[in-house]
Structures are given as structure tokens and as C-alpha cells.
Design a protein around this motif. Structure first.
Motif, PDB file in Angstrom:
ATOM      1  N   PHE A 111       0.877  -1.178   0.000  1.00 24.38           N
ATOM      2  CA  PHE A 111       0.000   0.000   0.000  1.00 24.38           C
ATOM      3  C   PHE A 111       0.914   1.229   0.000  1.00 24.38           C
ATOM      4  O   PHE A 111       1.618   1.479   0.981  1.00 24.38           O
ATOM      5  N   GLN A 112       0.898   2.003  -1.078  1.00 27.53           N
ATOM      6  CA  GLN A 112       1.823   3.133  -1.200  1.00 27.53           C
ATOM      7  C   GLN A 112       1.252   4.171  -2.161  1.00 27.53           C
ATOM      8  O   GLN A 112       0.163   3.993  -2.715  1.00 27.53           O
ATOM      9  N   ASN A 113       1.970   5.273  -2.323  1.00 25.01           N
ATOM     10  CA  ASN A 113       1.444   6.385  -3.128  1.00 25.01           C
ATOM     11  C   ASN A 113       2.127   6.516  -4.482  1.00 25.01           C
ATOM     12  O   ASN A 113       2.042   7.581  -5.112  1.00 25.01           O
ATOM     13  N   LEU A 114       2.832   5.457  -4.933  1.00 25.19           N
ATOM     14  CA  LEU A 114       3.295   5.430  -6.320  1.00 25.19           C
ATOM     15  C   LEU A 114       2.146   4.872  -7.156  1.00 25.19           C
ATOM     16  O   LEU A 114       1.860   3.670  -7.109  1.00 25.19           O
ATOM     17  N   THR A 115       1.485   5.733  -7.896  1.00 26.53           N
ATOM     18  CA  THR A 115       0.284   5.330  -8.628  1.00 26.53           C
ATOM     19  C   THR A 115       0.616   4.946 -10.070  1.00 26.53           C
ATOM     20  O   THR A 115       1.563   5.463 -10.665  1.00 26.53           O
ATOM     21  N   ILE A 116      -0.173   4.014 -10.610  1.00 27.03           N
ATOM     22  CA  ILE A 116      -0.054   3.603 -12.010  1.00 27.03           C
ATOM     23  C   ILE A 116      -1.428   3.790 -12.656  1.00 27.03           C
ATOM     24  O   ILE A 116      -2.381   3.084 -12.329  1.00 27.03           O
ATOM     25  N   SER A 117      -1.511   4.757 -13.541  1.00 25.14           N
ATOM     26  CA  SER A 117      -2.764   5.009 -14.271  1.00 25.14           C
ATOM     27  C   SER A 117      -2.526   4.779 -15.764  1.00 25.14           C
ATOM     28  O   SER A 117      -1.407   4.433 -16.174  1.00 25.14           O
ATOM     29  N   LYS A 118      -3.556   4.988 -16.554  1.00 22.53           N
ATOM     30  CA  LYS A 118      -3.451   4.754 -17.994  1.00 22.53           C
ATOM     31  C   LYS A 118      -3.808   6.018 -18.762  1.00 22.53           C
ATOM     32  O   LYS A 118      -4.798   6.693 -18.464  1.00 22.53           O
ATOM     33  N   GLY A 119      -2.987   6.332 -19.763  1.00 24.64           N
ATOM     34  CA  GLY A 119      -3.254   7.459 -20.633  1.00 24.64           C
ATOM     35  C   GLY A 119      -3.793   6.994 -21.968  1.00 24.64           C
ATOM     36  O   GLY A 119      -4.263   5.851 -22.094  1.00 24.64           O
ATOM     37  N   PRO A 120      -3.735   7.870 -22.976  1.00 28.54           N
ATOM     38  CA  PRO A 120      -4.181   7.476 -24.320  1.00 28.54           C
ATOM     39  C   PRO A 120      -3.410   6.253 -24.824  1.00 28.54           C
ATOM     40  O   PRO A 120      -2.224   6.103 -24.525  1.00 28.54           O
ATOM     41  N   ASP A 121      -4.080   5.428 -25.557  1.00 25.76           N
ATOM     42  CA  ASP A 121      -3.482   4.212 -26.117  1.00 25.76           C
ATOM     43  C   ASP A 121      -2.967   3.269 -25.027  1.00 25.76           C
ATOM     44  O   ASP A 121      -2.027   2.502 -25.259  1.00 25.76           O
ATOM     45  N   VAL A 123      -1.218   3.696 -22.483  1.00 26.30           N
ATOM     46  CA  VAL A 123       0.138   3.936 -21.995  1.00 26.30           C
ATOM     47  C   VAL A 123       0.095   4.104 -20.477  1.00 26.30           C
ATOM     48  O   VAL A 123      -0.741   4.849 -19.948  1.00 26.30           O
ATOM     49  N   LEU A 124       1.002   3.434 -19.769  1.00 26.06           N
ATOM     50  CA  LEU A 124       1.025   3.503 -18.316  1.00 26.06           C
ATOM     51  C   LEU A 124       1.728   4.778 -17.852  1.00 26.06           C
ATOM     52  O   LEU A 124       2.791   5.139 -18.360  1.00 26.06           O
ATOM     53  N   ILE A 125       1.094   5.449 -16.882  1.00 27.03           N
ATOM     54  CA  ILE A 125       1.626   6.694 -16.333  1.00 27.03           C
ATOM     55  C   ILE A 125       1.936   6.491 -14.856  1.00 27.03           C
ATOM     56  O   ILE A 125       1.064   6.070 -14.091  1.00 27.03           O
ATOM     57  N   TYR A 126       3.170   6.784 -14.464  1.00 31.54           N
ATOM     58  CA  TYR A 126       3.606   6.608 -13.080  1.00 31.54           C
ATOM     59  C   TYR A 126       3.731   7.970 -12.412  1.00 31.54           C
ATOM     60  O   TYR A 126       4.288   8.921 -12.994  1.00 31.54           O
ATOM     61  N   GLY A 127       3.208   8.060 -11.194  1.00 31.33           N
ATOM     62  CA  GLY A 127       3.294   9.315 -10.468  1.00 31.33           C
ATOM     63  C   GLY A 127       3.318   9.098  -8.967  1.00 31.33           C
ATOM     64  O   GLY A 127       2.809   8.080  -8.469  1.00 31.33           O
ATOM     65  N   VAL A 128       3.941  10.032  -8.252  1.00 32.66           N
ATOM     66  CA  VAL A 128       3.925  10.011  -6.789  1.00 32.66           C
ATOM     67  C   VAL A 128       2.937  11.079  -6.344  1.00 32.66           C
ATOM     68  O   VAL A 128       3.171  12.271  -6.542  1.00 32.66           O
ATOM     69  N   ASN A 129       1.810  10.648  -5.764  1.00 32.14           N
ATOM     70  CA  ASN A 129       0.711  11.554  -5.448  1.00 32.14           C
ATOM     71  C   ASN A 129       0.430  11.601  -3.951  1.00 32.14           C
ATOM     72  O   ASN A 129       0.712  10.635  -3.222  1.00 32.14           O
ATOM     73  N   ASP A 130      -0.177  12.731  -3.513  1.00 27.09           N
ATOM     74  CA  ASP A 130      -0.624  12.818  -2.129  1.00 27.09           C
ATOM     75  C   ASP A 130      -1.809  11.877  -1.928  1.00 27.09           C
ATOM     76  O   ASP A 130      -2.574  11.597  -2.859  1.00 27.09           O
ATOM     77  N   TYR A 131      -1.972  11.416  -0.697  1.00 29.94           N
ATOM     78  CA  TYR A 131      -3.046  10.467  -0.415  1.00 29.94           C
ATOM     79  C   TYR A 131      -4.428  11.083  -0.577  1.00 29.94           C
ATOM     80  O   TYR A 131      -5.418  10.367  -0.787  1.00 29.94           O
TER      81      TYR A 131
END
Length: 249
Positions: A111-121, A123-131
């Protein structure tokens, strides 16, 4: 012709009485002695000194990340569970030093705040976000393990309660992985990402007495392959685990 008393011709004096009772006593003594039970001789049981510490193991630990990007943190309790079997191969006469190799399975949850989301096509997007920017975010993986240990213990073949220090390496292959991010509007699920390093390995050490032992694992290669966050920072995180390991014969 007058008959004579036969018994009157036998001298039945005091010496004859002593001899008679002496013979009777000796006969009784030998009779009792001959009836005495002989002690039971039990066969000697030889204990096999060529023992091995072939053991099943089970570990429960807390998962951590090392070499994390800036702003990274973990939330809740990230649990890890491992189980398997190790084959013990002693290398000295006293059998207090050995090498052990085996096979096992591991489940890890982060359980952590390195998020993996999806963009166009996709594509995986990695980000460090606030909770406060997402509802939940977690990553989990299942691995097949090949542990190798270099063992020291002060055990004997008569007792399985002893002190131990086992150090070594664990080579693992990720057979399944899953990341789930819920940002409040969309749930992003990524299964068996190619960005995950399928082959993972690290150093291990276990120390303790009898069944109870502390355990530590440190990953020597990154969890991800050539991944950057949206800010351009390389993600070189390594997995760690600290907990308890139980050895069972």
C-alpha cells in the motif's frame, strides 16, 4: 530265629544330623539362586549422527521499499507471506555448517502512493501523489522462490533446539502481479505489467533460537524496468521485508 531291628544297626548320632541339615540347606540355597531373575539386556539403540535439518519454512513479514522516488510513502500494513521447503547439506563433521537450497512461494502486498494510471493508447503513467488525490492504491505480486542458505547452528543429533544464523540469497520469478488505483472517478487495473521486473533476487538473513527466528530480505535489483515518473525521475525502487520465519522439521 529272632528278628532284628534294622534301624537299631544304623548309627543315628549328632554328627549325622548336622550332615543331613547341611545338605538340605545347600540344596535350598542353590535352588533359590537358580530361580533368581537375570537382568533384562536391552538392545542398544544407535542414534543416527548423520542427521540433516531438512525443513519446511513459513515466514510472515512487513514489506517495505528502498531507493524510493521523492515524496514516496507507504500507507497501512503491507504484508508478505512465504512458505516452502529447504534441503539441508552439511559440510563439516559436526554438521554445524551446511548449505541449503529449496523451493517456495511468496505473496507480497504493498500500500503506497506510487500510482499507475493509464493514458491514451493504454500507456502507463507513473506518479507520486498525495493520499488526498486518490481513494486507494495497492500493488501485489506472487512469486516462485529459489532460496539458498549458508547455515551455522550449534545443533546436535539429540536435540532440535538450537541457535542458528542462516544467511543467503533468494531468487524469485513473478508469476502474477496486479496494480489497482481508485482515484475516485476511475479505477485503473494493471495486470502482469511488462514494466515489472519478472526476475527478482536479493540477500536474506535469519537468526534465532529453535522455532522462532527474525528474518530480513533486501532486494538487489529494481522492481521496475526503466520506468520514470511524470516528473522525469527514475523509479529504481527495491523491495524489502522484515518479519519472523518459522522452521519446521
Amino acid at each position: 530265629m529272632s528278628s532284628k531291628n534294622v534301624y537299631s544297626e544304623i548309627p543315628f548320632n549328632q554328627n549325622t544330623m548336622r550332615f543331613f541339615f547341611s545338605c538340605l540347606f545347600l540344596i535350598s540355597f542353590f535352588n533359590v539362586f537358580s530361580q533368581e531373575e537375570k537382568p533384562e539386556v536391552k538392545p542398544e539403540v544407535k542414534i543416527d549422527s548423520l542427521y540433516r535439518e531438512d525443513q519446511f519454512y513459513f515466514s510472515v513479514g512487513y514489506n517495505l521499499m528502498a531507493q524510493t522516488p521523492e515524496g514516496f510513502s507507504q500507507d497501512k500494513f503491507s504484508a508478505g507471506i512465504s512458505a516452502g521447503f529447504l534441503r539441508d547439506m552439511p559440510v563439516n563433521k559436526k554438521r554445524t555448517h551446511s548449505i541449503a537450497a529449496g523451493l517456495g512461494l511468496t505473496y507480497q502486498n504493498f500500500f503506497q502512493n506510487l500510482t499507475i494510471s493509464k493514458g491514451p493508447d493504454e500507456v502507463l503513467i507513473y506518479g507520486v501523489n498525495d493520499y488526498n488525490e486518490f481513494v486507494s492504491n495497492k500493488y501485489r505480486q506472487y512469486l516462485v522462490d529459489l532460496p539458498i542458505e549458508f547455515r551455522w547452528r550449534n545443533s546436535t543429533y539429540e536435540s532440535h533446539k538450537f541457535w542458528r544464523i542462516y544467511a543467503g540469497f533468494k531468487f524469485s520469478y513473478v508469476i502474477a502481479s496486479k496494480s489497482v488505483l481508485d482515484d475516485g472517478e476511475t479505477t485503473y487495473t494493471v495486470k502482469n505489467s511488462k514494466d515489472i521486473n519478472a526476475f527478482q533476487y536479493g540477500a536474506t538473513i535469519a537468526a534465532g533460537y529453535n522455532t522462532w527466528n527474525v528474518y530480513f530480505y533486501y532486494g538487489l535489483n529494481p522492481l521496475f524496468n526503466d520506468v520514470k515518473t511524470v516528473s522525469g525521475e527514475d523509479v529504481k525502487m527495491r523491495t524489502m521485508s522484515v518479519g519472523l520465519i518459522f522452521y519446521i522439521l
